[in-house]
Motif scaffolding. Structure first.
Motif, PDB file in Angstrom:
ATOM      1  N   GLU A 154      45.150   3.102  24.440  1.00 20.49           N
ATOM      2  CA  GLU A 154      44.945   3.857  23.215  1.00 20.49           C
ATOM      3  C   GLU A 154      43.457   4.087  23.062  1.00 20.49           C
ATOM      4  O   GLU A 154      42.657   3.158  23.188  1.00 20.49           O
ATOM      5  CB  GLU A 154      45.477   3.053  22.023  1.00 20.49           C
ATOM      6  CG  GLU A 154      45.294   3.756  20.711  1.00 20.49           C
ATOM      7  CD  GLU A 154      45.831   2.926  19.549  1.00 20.49           C
ATOM      8  OE1 GLU A 154      45.017   2.477  18.732  1.00 20.49           O
ATOM      9  OE2 GLU A 154      47.062   2.733  19.498  1.00 20.49           O
ATOM     10  N   ILE A 155      43.088   5.325  22.821  1.00 18.50           N
ATOM     11  CA  ILE A 155      41.681   5.665  22.611  1.00 18.50           C
ATOM     12  C   ILE A 155      41.562   6.239  21.207  1.00 18.50           C
ATOM     13  O   ILE A 155      42.322   7.129  20.825  1.00 18.50           O
ATOM     14  CB  ILE A 155      41.189   6.695  23.649  1.00 18.50           C
ATOM     15  CG1 ILE A 155      41.288   6.085  25.044  1.00 18.50           C
ATOM     16  CG2 ILE A 155      39.774   7.122  23.336  1.00 18.50           C
ATOM     17  CD1 ILE A 155      40.909   7.034  26.142  1.00 18.50           C
ATOM     18  N   ARG A 156      40.639   5.741  20.447  1.00 18.76           N
ATOM     19  CA  ARG A 156      40.436   6.217  19.076  1.00 18.76           C
ATOM     20  C   ARG A 156      39.154   7.038  19.017  1.00 18.76           C
ATOM     21  O   ARG A 156      38.142   6.665  19.582  1.00 18.76           O
ATOM     22  CB  ARG A 156      40.346   5.048  18.106  1.00 18.76           C
ATOM     23  CG  ARG A 156      41.645   4.289  18.003  1.00 18.76           C
ATOM     24  CD  ARG A 156      41.541   3.165  16.994  1.00 18.76           C
ATOM     25  NE  ARG A 156      42.777   2.431  16.964  1.00 18.76           N
ATOM     26  CZ  ARG A 156      43.674   2.544  15.995  1.00 18.76           C
ATOM     27  NH1 ARG A 156      43.455   3.359  14.986  1.00 18.76           N
ATOM     28  NH2 ARG A 156      44.779   1.832  16.033  1.00 18.76           N
TER      29      ARG A 156
ATOM     30  N   ALA B 146      39.968  16.293   9.170  1.00 14.18           N
ATOM     31  CA  ALA B 146      41.403  16.341   8.864  1.00 14.18           C
ATOM     32  C   ALA B 146      41.860  17.789   8.784  1.00 14.18           C
ATOM     33  O   ALA B 146      41.071  18.695   8.491  1.00 14.18           O
ATOM     34  CB  ALA B 146      41.674  15.638   7.537  1.00 14.18           C
ATOM     35  N   GLU B 147      43.131  18.016   9.065  1.00 14.42           N
ATOM     36  CA  GLU B 147      43.784  19.319   8.932  1.00 14.42           C
ATOM     37  C   GLU B 147      43.188  20.381   9.856  1.00 14.42           C
ATOM     38  O   GLU B 147      43.244  21.567   9.562  1.00 14.42           O
ATOM     39  CB  GLU B 147      43.759  19.792   7.481  1.00 14.42           C
ATOM     40  CG  GLU B 147      44.419  18.823   6.526  1.00 14.42           C
ATOM     41  CD  GLU B 147      44.344  19.236   5.081  1.00 14.42           C
ATOM     42  OE1 GLU B 147      43.794  20.308   4.780  1.00 14.42           O
ATOM     43  OE2 GLU B 147      44.846  18.486   4.238  1.00 14.42           O
ATOM     44  N   VAL B 148      42.599  19.952  10.963  1.00 13.38           N
ATOM     45  CA  VAL B 148      41.999  20.864  11.934  1.00 13.38           C
ATOM     46  C   VAL B 148      42.711  20.676  13.268  1.00 13.38           C
ATOM     47  O   VAL B 148      42.916  19.544  13.693  1.00 13.38           O
ATOM     48  CB  VAL B 148      40.488  20.579  12.099  1.00 13.38           C
ATOM     49  CG1 VAL B 148      39.884  21.418  13.209  1.00 13.38           C
ATOM     50  CG2 VAL B 148      39.754  20.811  10.789  1.00 13.38           C
ATOM     51  N   PRO B 149      43.089  21.746  13.956  1.00 19.31           N
ATOM     52  CA  PRO B 149      43.739  21.569  15.262  1.00 19.31           C
ATOM     53  C   PRO B 149      42.716  21.215  16.343  1.00 19.31           C
ATOM     54  O   PRO B 149      41.636  21.801  16.415  1.00 19.31           O
ATOM     55  CB  PRO B 149      44.359  22.946  15.532  1.00 19.31           C
ATOM     56  CG  PRO B 149      43.510  23.905  14.764  1.00 19.31           C
ATOM     57  CD  PRO B 149      43.033  23.151  13.555  1.00 19.31           C
ATOM     58  N   TYR B 150      43.076  20.244  17.183  1.00 12.75           N
ATOM     59  CA  TYR B 150      42.249  19.860  18.322  1.00 12.75           C
ATOM     60  C   TYR B 150      43.065  20.029  19.592  1.00 12.75           C
ATOM     61  O   TYR B 150      44.227  19.631  19.648  1.00 12.75           O
ATOM     62  CB  TYR B 150      41.784  18.402  18.209  1.00 12.75           C
ATOM     63  CG  TYR B 150      40.737  18.196  17.145  1.00 12.75           C
ATOM     64  CD1 TYR B 150      39.395  18.414  17.412  1.00 12.75           C
ATOM     65  CD2 TYR B 150      41.102  17.791  15.862  1.00 12.75           C
ATOM     66  CE1 TYR B 150      38.431  18.239  16.436  1.00 12.75           C
ATOM     67  CE2 TYR B 150      40.141  17.616  14.875  1.00 12.75           C
ATOM     68  CZ  TYR B 150      38.811  17.839  15.159  1.00 12.75           C
ATOM     69  OH  TYR B 150      37.860  17.668  14.194  1.00 12.75           O
TER      70      TYR B 150
ATOM     71  N   PHE C 114      46.669  17.287  15.387  1.00 13.72           N
ATOM     72  CA  PHE C 114      45.946  17.259  14.122  1.00 13.72           C
ATOM     73  C   PHE C 114      45.684  15.793  13.792  1.00 13.72           C
ATOM     74  O   PHE C 114      46.537  14.938  14.029  1.00 13.72           O
ATOM     75  CB  PHE C 114      46.774  17.883  12.997  1.00 13.72           C
ATOM     76  CG  PHE C 114      46.912  19.367  13.096  1.00 13.72           C
ATOM     77  CD1 PHE C 114      46.081  20.203  12.381  1.00 13.72           C
ATOM     78  CD2 PHE C 114      47.884  19.932  13.908  1.00 13.72           C
ATOM     79  CE1 PHE C 114      46.203  21.577  12.480  1.00 13.72           C
ATOM     80  CE2 PHE C 114      48.020  21.302  14.008  1.00 13.72           C
ATOM     81  CZ  PHE C 114      47.168  22.125  13.289  1.00 13.72           C
ATOM     82  N   THR C 115      44.526  15.509  13.230  1.00 10.84           N
ATOM     83  CA  THR C 115      44.249  14.127  12.842  1.00 10.84           C
ATOM     84  C   THR C 115      45.144  13.739  11.677  1.00 10.84           C
ATOM     85  O   THR C 115      45.649  12.641  11.616  1.00 10.84           O
ATOM     86  CB  THR C 115      42.777  13.967  12.447  1.00 10.84           C
ATOM     87  OG1 THR C 115      42.461  14.944  11.457  1.00 10.84           O
ATOM     88  CG2 THR C 115      41.874  14.134  13.642  1.00 10.84           C
TER      89      THR C 115
END
Length: 185
Positions: A26-28, A34-38, A59-60
């Motif tokens: 898991e990588i954080r 927030a609410e932005v597409p990556y 999305f976060t």
């Protein structure tokens, strides 16, 4: 063995692991809005070479989507209407659109309100079984996993009255044929 991680086409990290180690990693990431597409891509590589790249839009945190735009409604016949709208782009959606809901109700009071939900890739739907000669108020909403967003502008569509001539045309033709058959006999 390595796993390469890119976010929005930018290298953000690499995880190395032993060949015999099959743990999940898991990588954080911090500092993401927030609410932005990556756009996230992951590529595993070994001494043999790189594997297939895995691409995903994430999305976060999903928010509520804005109202669908350019909603139109037109009658198809005396008991059906078609409703169209512009789908919400991934950039504006604040999450993955789960679907669109068309809400409609007769303008007269004390009548039932209806709704129809369609998929995230749909930009129109047909509503059947409506009452002829009635004006309907219509609006559209979109939903993400976080809930339903605001509704579009309300538009009004009036269904035409059913005329006796169009609804009884089959009976009239049938009686005319029967009359012709009786005249011949």
């Amino acid at each position: 063995q390595q796993t390469i991680i890119n976010v929005n086409n930018t290298f953000v990290g690499c995880v190395s692991q032993d060949e015999e180690d099959d743990e999940t990693y898991e990588i954080r990431f911090s500092g993401l809005a927030a609410e932005v597409p990556y756009n996230v891509s992951v590529i595993a590589s070994t001494s043999v070479g790189e594997g297939v790249e895995y691409l995903s839009i994430i999305f976060t945190q999903e928010g509520l989507p804005p109202a669908p735009q350019n909603v139109t409604a037109n009658h198809l016949n005396v008991s059906a209407m078609i409703i169209r709208w512009n789908r919400i782009s991934i950039i504006d959606a604040k999450g993955h659109i789960q679907g669109y809901t068309v809400n409609y109700s007769p303008n007269a009071r004390k009548r039932q309100t209806g709704s129809k939900t369609v998929g995230p890739d749909d930009d129109h739907t047909i509503v059947n079984g409506l009452q002829s000669g009635v004006r309907y108020s219509v609006y559209v909403t979109a939903a993400t996993s976080n809930g339903t967003g605001s509704h579009s502008d309300v538009i009004v569509v009036e269904l035409p009255e059913a005329t006796q001539g169009t609804s009884n045309i089959g009976l009239i033709i049938g009686l005319s044929l029967l009359s012709c058959i009786l005249c011949v006999v």
